[in-house]
Design a protein around this motif. Structure first.
Motif, PDB file in Angstrom:
ATOM      1  N   PHE A  48     -75.498  77.909 -10.697  1.00  0.00           N
ATOM      2  CA  PHE A  48     -75.491  77.865  -9.329  1.00  0.00           C
ATOM      3  C   PHE A  48     -76.864  78.501  -8.660  1.00  0.00           C
ATOM      4  O   PHE A  48     -77.632  77.953  -7.946  1.00  0.00           O
ATOM      5  CB  PHE A  48     -74.328  78.400  -8.437  1.00  0.00           C
ATOM      6  CG  PHE A  48     -73.126  77.199  -8.594  1.00  0.00           C
ATOM      7  CD1 PHE A  48     -73.114  76.481  -7.886  1.00  0.00           C
ATOM      8  CD2 PHE A  48     -72.343  77.345  -9.827  1.00  0.00           C
ATOM      9  CE1 PHE A  48     -71.841  75.310  -8.036  1.00  0.00           C
ATOM     10  CE2 PHE A  48     -71.306  76.586  -9.763  1.00  0.00           C
ATOM     11  CZ  PHE A  48     -70.929  75.590  -9.354  1.00  0.00           C
ATOM     12  N   TYR A  49     -77.011  79.733  -9.185  1.00  0.00           N
ATOM     13  CA  TYR A  49     -78.227  80.478  -8.645  1.00  0.00           C
ATOM     14  C   TYR A  49     -79.569  80.015  -8.979  1.00  0.00           C
ATOM     15  O   TYR A  49     -80.412  79.811  -8.202  1.00  0.00           O
ATOM     16  CB  TYR A  49     -78.139  81.853  -9.445  1.00  0.00           C
ATOM     17  CG  TYR A  49     -79.139  82.771  -9.060  1.00  0.00           C
ATOM     18  CD1 TYR A  49     -79.778  83.096  -7.770  1.00  0.00           C
ATOM     19  CD2 TYR A  49     -79.966  83.308  -9.870  1.00  0.00           C
ATOM     20  CE1 TYR A  49     -80.901  83.827  -7.404  1.00  0.00           C
ATOM     21  CE2 TYR A  49     -81.091  84.012  -9.818  1.00  0.00           C
ATOM     22  CZ  TYR A  49     -81.376  84.415  -8.402  1.00  0.00           C
ATOM     23  OH  TYR A  49     -82.472  85.106  -8.379  1.00  0.00           O
ATOM     24  N   LEU A  83     -80.002  76.633  -7.225  1.00  0.00           N
ATOM     25  CA  LEU A  83     -80.017  76.454  -5.882  1.00  0.00           C
ATOM     26  C   LEU A  83     -81.124  77.495  -5.190  1.00  0.00           C
ATOM     27  O   LEU A  83     -81.444  77.411  -3.924  1.00  0.00           O
ATOM     28  CB  LEU A  83     -78.538  76.610  -5.148  1.00  0.00           C
ATOM     29  CG  LEU A  83     -77.760  75.394  -5.599  1.00  0.00           C
ATOM     30  CD1 LEU A  83     -76.369  75.727  -5.282  1.00  0.00           C
ATOM     31  CD2 LEU A  83     -78.237  74.160  -4.754  1.00  0.00           C
ATOM     32  N   VAL A  84     -81.496  78.535  -5.896  1.00  0.00           N
ATOM     33  CA  VAL A  84     -82.277  79.399  -5.416  1.00  0.00           C
ATOM     34  C   VAL A  84     -83.589  79.253  -6.496  1.00  0.00           C
ATOM     35  O   VAL A  84     -84.983  79.405  -5.702  1.00  0.00           O
ATOM     36  CB  VAL A  84     -81.787  80.957  -5.347  1.00  0.00           C
ATOM     37  CG1 VAL A  84     -82.836  81.880  -5.158  1.00  0.00           C
ATOM     38  CG2 VAL A  84     -80.681  81.073  -4.694  1.00  0.00           C
ATOM     39  N   PHE A 144     -67.329  83.662  -9.666  1.00  0.00           N
ATOM     40  CA  PHE A 144     -68.367  83.906 -10.532  1.00  0.00           C
ATOM     41  C   PHE A 144     -69.215  85.054 -10.654  1.00  0.00           C
ATOM     42  O   PHE A 144     -69.622  85.465 -11.508  1.00  0.00           O
ATOM     43  CB  PHE A 144     -69.413  82.633 -10.050  1.00  0.00           C
ATOM     44  CG  PHE A 144     -68.697  81.230 -10.296  1.00  0.00           C
ATOM     45  CD1 PHE A 144     -67.704  80.908 -11.006  1.00  0.00           C
ATOM     46  CD2 PHE A 144     -69.391  80.152  -9.610  1.00  0.00           C
ATOM     47  CE1 PHE A 144     -67.203  79.839 -11.163  1.00  0.00           C
ATOM     48  CE2 PHE A 144     -68.952  78.952  -9.592  1.00  0.00           C
ATOM     49  CZ  PHE A 144     -67.645  78.884 -10.527  1.00  0.00           C
ATOM     50  N   VAL A 174     -83.509  69.362  -3.305  1.00  0.00           N
ATOM     51  CA  VAL A 174     -82.653  69.671  -4.605  1.00  0.00           C
ATOM     52  C   VAL A 174     -81.029  69.322  -4.059  1.00  0.00           C
ATOM     53  O   VAL A 174     -80.433  68.632  -5.048  1.00  0.00           O
ATOM     54  CB  VAL A 174     -82.662  71.105  -4.954  1.00  0.00           C
ATOM     55  CG1 VAL A 174     -81.354  71.558  -5.743  1.00  0.00           C
ATOM     56  CG2 VAL A 174     -83.957  71.387  -5.496  1.00  0.00           C
ATOM     57  N   LEU A 227     -78.691  66.661  -5.820  1.00  0.00           N
ATOM     58  CA  LEU A 227     -77.305  66.893  -6.426  1.00  0.00           C
ATOM     59  C   LEU A 227     -76.225  66.559  -5.526  1.00  0.00           C
ATOM     60  O   LEU A 227     -75.120  66.843  -5.870  1.00  0.00           O
ATOM     61  CB  LEU A 227     -77.235  68.558  -6.563  1.00  0.00           C
ATOM     62  CG  LEU A 227     -78.313  69.222  -7.358  1.00  0.00           C
ATOM     63  CD1 LEU A 227     -78.253  70.769  -7.343  1.00  0.00           C
ATOM     64  CD2 LEU A 227     -78.228  68.866  -8.928  1.00  0.00           C
ATOM     65  N   LEU A 257     -75.260  67.354  -2.660  1.00  0.00           N
ATOM     66  CA  LEU A 257     -74.653  68.263  -2.052  1.00  0.00           C
ATOM     67  C   LEU A 257     -74.969  68.145  -0.451  1.00  0.00           C
ATOM     68  O   LEU A 257     -74.118  68.772   0.396  1.00  0.00           O
ATOM     69  CB  LEU A 257     -75.067  69.987  -2.495  1.00  0.00           C
ATOM     70  CG  LEU A 257     -74.994  70.052  -3.740  1.00  0.00           C
ATOM     71  CD1 LEU A 257     -75.593  71.329  -4.226  1.00  0.00           C
ATOM     72  CD2 LEU A 257     -73.458  70.057  -4.195  1.00  0.00           C
ATOM     73  N   ILE A 280     -71.033  75.030  -1.737  1.00  0.00           N
ATOM     74  CA  ILE A 280     -71.448  75.257  -2.989  1.00  0.00           C
ATOM     75  C   ILE A 280     -72.888  75.867  -2.921  1.00  0.00           C
ATOM     76  O   ILE A 280     -73.198  76.584  -3.647  1.00  0.00           O
ATOM     77  CB  ILE A 280     -71.354  73.842  -3.769  1.00  0.00           C
ATOM     78  CG1 ILE A 280     -70.114  73.357  -4.133  1.00  0.00           C
ATOM     79  CG2 ILE A 280     -72.449  74.116  -5.065  1.00  0.00           C
ATOM     80  CD1 ILE A 280     -70.057  72.142  -4.731  1.00  0.00           C
ATOM     81  N   ILE A 281     -73.646  75.382  -1.949  1.00  0.00           N
ATOM     82  CA  ILE A 281     -74.869  75.819  -1.631  1.00  0.00           C
ATOM     83  C   ILE A 281     -74.798  77.519  -1.412  1.00  0.00           C
ATOM     84  O   ILE A 281     -75.620  78.264  -1.954  1.00  0.00           O
ATOM     85  CB  ILE A 281     -75.859  75.246  -0.493  1.00  0.00           C
ATOM     86  CG1 ILE A 281     -75.893  73.690  -0.960  1.00  0.00           C
ATOM     87  CG2 ILE A 281     -77.153  75.881  -0.375  1.00  0.00           C
ATOM     88  CD1 ILE A 281     -76.630  72.886  -0.178  1.00  0.00           C
ATOM     89  N   GLY A 299     -74.555  79.620  -4.527  1.00  0.00           N
ATOM     90  CA  GLY A 299     -75.965  79.661  -5.212  1.00  0.00           C
ATOM     91  C   GLY A 299     -76.470  80.835  -4.465  1.00  0.00           C
ATOM     92  O   GLY A 299     -77.153  81.826  -4.966  1.00  0.00           O
ATOM     93  N   LEU A 300     -76.596  80.889  -2.959  1.00  0.00           N
ATOM     94  CA  LEU A 300     -77.465  81.727  -2.339  1.00  0.00           C
ATOM     95  C   LEU A 300     -76.649  83.267  -2.465  1.00  0.00           C
ATOM     96  O   LEU A 300     -77.356  84.167  -2.372  1.00  0.00           O
ATOM     97  CB  LEU A 300     -77.594  81.319  -0.883  1.00  0.00           C
ATOM     98  CG  LEU A 300     -78.263  80.123  -0.676  1.00  0.00           C
ATOM     99  CD1 LEU A 300     -78.225  79.616   0.667  1.00  0.00           C
ATOM    100  CD2 LEU A 300     -79.790  80.219  -1.344  1.00  0.00           C
ATOM    101  N   VAL A 322     -74.211  84.617  -4.575  1.00  0.00           N
ATOM    102  CA  VAL A 322     -73.833  85.322  -5.874  1.00  0.00           C
ATOM    103  C   VAL A 322     -74.705  86.465  -6.189  1.00  0.00           C
ATOM    104  O   VAL A 322     -74.306  87.452  -6.474  1.00  0.00           O
ATOM    105  CB  VAL A 322     -73.765  84.398  -7.102  1.00  0.00           C
ATOM    106  CG1 VAL A 322     -72.347  83.642  -7.247  1.00  0.00           C
ATOM    107  CG2 VAL A 322     -75.101  83.581  -7.446  1.00  0.00           C
TER     108      VAL A 322
END
Lengths: 305, 282
Positions: free
Chosen positions: A33-34, A37-38, B92, B133, B137, B139, B148-149, B152-153, B155
C-alpha cells in the motif's frame, strides 16, 4: 477438506522459512500500500515535473528543466505565493511557539483549574481547519465589524477579508487559534518532566517566577522547543485549509500560499499537471531541507544530553 | 513586612496569569460559541443583533442543515472511510512494526528506512500523481477506495510508533513461542498484539482525528455527492461569492464539528497522550 495433519504440516514449514522471507511476509501488506500510494506517486511527481503533461491530453513529452525555470523566473504568482508563505512561516514559527510556551507555563503554574484551561485552549485544534476557517469567516465578516460599527476601537471594523494586509492578519489569527493549543500540549508534557526538586531549590535560593522560568525550566525543556519549532515550520510551509476556507487566496491572488497555488494550477485553472508537479517538487525540496536540518539538530542534542 | 510584600506580589502575579489564561480561553471558544448562538437565530436576527440571544431558538436551522448536507449519509460515508483506514493501518502497521523491530540485518533496515522516508514527503508533492494512480487502481470515487488510500498514507507513522513500542515486549516471549512450535502469525496475533494495546490506542486516536478532519484528499478523490464525507458536504454549502445564508451554514458547521469535539471531550486523556506521542516520536 484440509485435514488437521496437513495444516500442522503447513504451519511447521512456515516456521522453517528463512528470516528474510518471514520479514517480507510480515511487512508486505504495509509495503504494498505504501509503495503504490506514496512512493510511486512521489517518484511520478518528480518525473512529471520534467514533462509537459496536462490532465486533458493523454500524450506528453520530456521538457527538461523548463518547468522549473518558468516557476522560479516567469511565474510571478508562484513567486509571490512563495514569498507570502515565507512571511507566514516566519510569523507562525515565532508566535505559535511563544504563545504556546507562555500558556503552557501559566497553565502548569496554576494550582486549580489546570485541566479546564488545558481543555479549552486545546479544543480549537480538534476542529477541522476547514470548519474553523468558515467559523472565523463568520467572525471576520459579521461579528467583529458589528461589535464596533463606528470604528471607535479603530481596528475591529476592518475589511478583514477584502484587504490583503488585513487578510494576512486574519489568516495568522485563525492559524494561531487552531495551532497554539497543539504545541501547548507538547510543552506541557515537557514541563511535567522537569524535576520538581530543581524548581523548589531554585525558589529556596530566592529566584522569582521569571528567573525560575528562564534559568531553570527553559534549559530543561529546550529539546521540546526544538521539536516545537520544527513542527510549526513543517506545518506552516504546507498551510492550505485555512486560506482555502478564509480567503480562497484572495483578494485576487494576494493571499495565495504555495500549496494553494499548486492546487489551483493542477486542478482548477490550467490542468498543467507537469508544471504543477515542478512546483510541488520545489515544495518537497524545502520541506526536505528543513527535515534534514531538524534530524541533524536533534541528533546533536541527543549526543550532548 | 517582607513576607506580606512577597505575598502581595505573588497574588498580583497570580491574578495576571489568571487574566491572561482567561483571555486566551475566551478567544479559543468564543468563535464556536458565536457560531452556536447564531445558528439558533433567523438570518434577520443575525443581521440586526449578532450578540443577542435568539427570540425563539430556531432548531429548524439544524433540520435544514441536516437535509442539505445529507448529514446521516455523510456521517456514514466518513465512518466507512475511517473503518477501512483504521483497520488497514492498525493491522498492517502492527505486523510490520513488530517484525521490523525484531529482525536485524540490512533488509530490515532498508525497509524501515523506506517507511521513515515518507516523513520527508509532503502530501502536496504527491497529490497530483496520486489522483492518477488512484484512478488506475480504481480507488478514486469510492469511500472504501479513499479509506485504502489513507492506509497507504498512514502506515509509516504507525509503523514507526509500533516499532518503538515493540522493544518493550520481552524477547523471551518470542523464544518461548518458538519452542512451543507456535506459528509466528498466530503468536503475533494472540500474544504480541494485545500487549501493544497502549500504542494501538494512540494510533487509533491520531488517525481518527486525521481522517475525520482531512479535507484535501477527499476533495480530490470524491466527486459524487452521494459519497461526500462530512467536510465535503459542509464545504459544498459555501458559494464563496454568493449571499451567505449564515443561519443554516452555522448550524451545519456546528453539526460537522460535533462528533469529533464530543469524542475529544470524552477521551481527552488518550487524545492528549496520542498527540504528544505522535509529535515527539514522529
Amino acid at each position: 477438506m484440509v485435514s488437521t495433519e496437513q495444516l500442522v504440516h503447513v504451519t511447521n514449514r512456515r516456521v522453517a522459512l528463512s528470516p528474510t522471507v518471514k520479514l517480507l511476509a510480515f511487512t508486505a501488506p504495509a509495503l504494498v500500500f505504501y509503495v503504490a500510494l506514496v512512493l510511486v506517486p512521489a517518484a511520478g511527481g518528480i518525473w512529471y515535473s520534467f514533462t509537459n503533461w496536462n490532465g486533458l491530453n493523454p500524450t506528453y513529452r520530456f521538457v527538461g528543466v523548463q518547468n522549473y525555470v518558468e516557476a522560479l523566473v516567469e511565474d510571478e504568482y508562484f513567486i509571490a505565493s512563495l514569498l507570502f508563505t515565507l512571511r507566514y512561516v516566519g510569523f507562525m514559527v515565532i508566535l505559535q511557539n511563544l504563545f504556546a510556551l507562555v500558556l503552557a507555563l501559566l497553565v502548569e503554574a496554576r494550582r486549580k483549574g489546570r485541566l479546564v484551561f488545558r481543555t479549552l485552549l486545546f479544543l480549537p485544534n480538534m476542529i477541522s481547519m476547514i470548519i474553523g476557517g468558515f467559523i472565523w469567516l463568520f467572525m471576520f465578516t459579521r461579528v467583529l465589524p458589528r461589535l464596533d460599527p463606528a470604528g471607535a476601537l479603530g481596528f475591529l471594523n476592518q475589511s478583514w477579508i477584502g484587504n490583503p494586509s488585513w487578510s494576512f492578519v486574519a489568516i495568522l489569527t485563525v492559524s494561531l487559534w487552531a495551532g497554539v493549543g497543539y504545541l501547548m500540549v507538547i510543552y506541557i508534557a515537557a514541563l511535567q518532566s522537569v524535576p520538581q526538586q530543581l524548581i523548589e531549590s531554585a525558589r529556596i535560593d530566592g529566584a522569582g517566577p521569571f528567573r525560575v522560568a528562564r534559568s531553570v525550566i527553559l534549559p530543561m525543556i529546550l529539546p521540546a522547543v526544538t521539536i516545537g519549532i520544527f513542527l510549526s515550520l513543517n506545518m506552516s510551509f504546507k498551510v492550505f485549509e485555512v486560506v482555502y476556507a478564509l480567503t480562497g487566496g484572495g483578494p485576487g491572488r494576494a493571499t495565495q500560499v504555495v500549496a494553494l497555488n499548486i492546487f489551483e494550477e493542477a486542478f482548477n485553472m490550467s490542468y498543467r499537471y507537469g508544471y504543477a508537479s515542478a512546483k510541488a517538487t520545489l515544495l518537497f525540496l524545502v520541506v526536505f531541507a528543513i527535515t534534514l536540518v531538524q534530524l541533524r539538530v536533534m541528533k546533536k542534542r541527543e549526543v550532548e544530553a | 513586612m517582607t513576607g506580606v510584600r512577597i505575598s502581595v506580589r505573588e497574588s498580583l502575579a497570580d491574578l495576571t496569569s489568571l487574566a491572561v489564561l482567561m483571555l486566551a480561553a475566551f478567544i479559543a471558544i468564543v468563535p464556536v460559541l458565536m457560531a452556536l448562538l447564531n445558528s439558533l437565530k433567523t438570518d434577520g436576527e443575525i443581521i440586526t443583533n449578532i450578540l443577542a440571544l435568539p427570540q425563539v431558538p430556531r432548531f429548524g436551522n439544524y433540520l435544514i442543515a441536516f437535509e442539505r448536507t445529507r448529514f446521516l449519509r455523510s456521517v456514514w460515508n466518513t465512518l466507512v472511510v475511517l473503518l477501512v483506514g483504521l483497520a488497514g493501518i492498525v493491522l498492517f502497521a502492527s505486523m510490520a512494526g513488530y517484525k521490523l523491530s525484531r529482525t536485524r540485518g540490512a533488509a530490515s533496515g532498508i525497509i524501515f528506512g523506506l517507511f521513515v522516508m515518507s516523513m520527508l514527503i509532503p502530501f502536496h508533492s504527491i497529490m497530483i500523481p496520486l489522483t492518477r494512480v488512484s484512478r488506475t487502481l480504481r480507488l478514486q470515487g469510492s469511500t472504501v477506495g479513499l479509506g485504502i488510500i489513507y492506509v497507504g498514507l498512514g502506515v509509516p507513522l504507525a509503523i514507526f510508533l509500533y516499532h518503538g513500542f515493540v522493544k518493550s515486549v520481552p524477547r523471551e516471549l518470542d523464544e518461548a513461542a518458538v519452542i512451543d512450535g507456535c506459528a509466528e502469525l498466530r503468536y503475533f496475533a494472540t500474544i504480541v498484539f494485545p500487549l501493544l494495546a497502549p500504542v494501538t490506542v494512540t494510533i487509533i486516536v491520531l488517525n481518527t482525528l486525521w481522517m475525520w478532519n482531512d479535507f484535501l484528499l477527499p476533495l480530490l478523490m470524491i466527486t459524487d455527492m452521494t459519497r461526500y464525507t462530512v467536510l465535503l458536504s459542509t464545504n459544498m454549502l459555501f458559494g464563496r461569492y454568493g449571499n451567505h445564508e449564515w443561519s443554516a451554514i452555522l448550524a451545519t458547521l456546528i453539526l460537522a464539528m460535533l462528533p469529533v469535539v464530543t469524542l475529544f471531550l470524552a477521551l481527552q486523556k488518550y487524545v492528549m497522550r496520542g498527540i504528544v506521542d505522535g509529535a515527539i516520536k514522529g
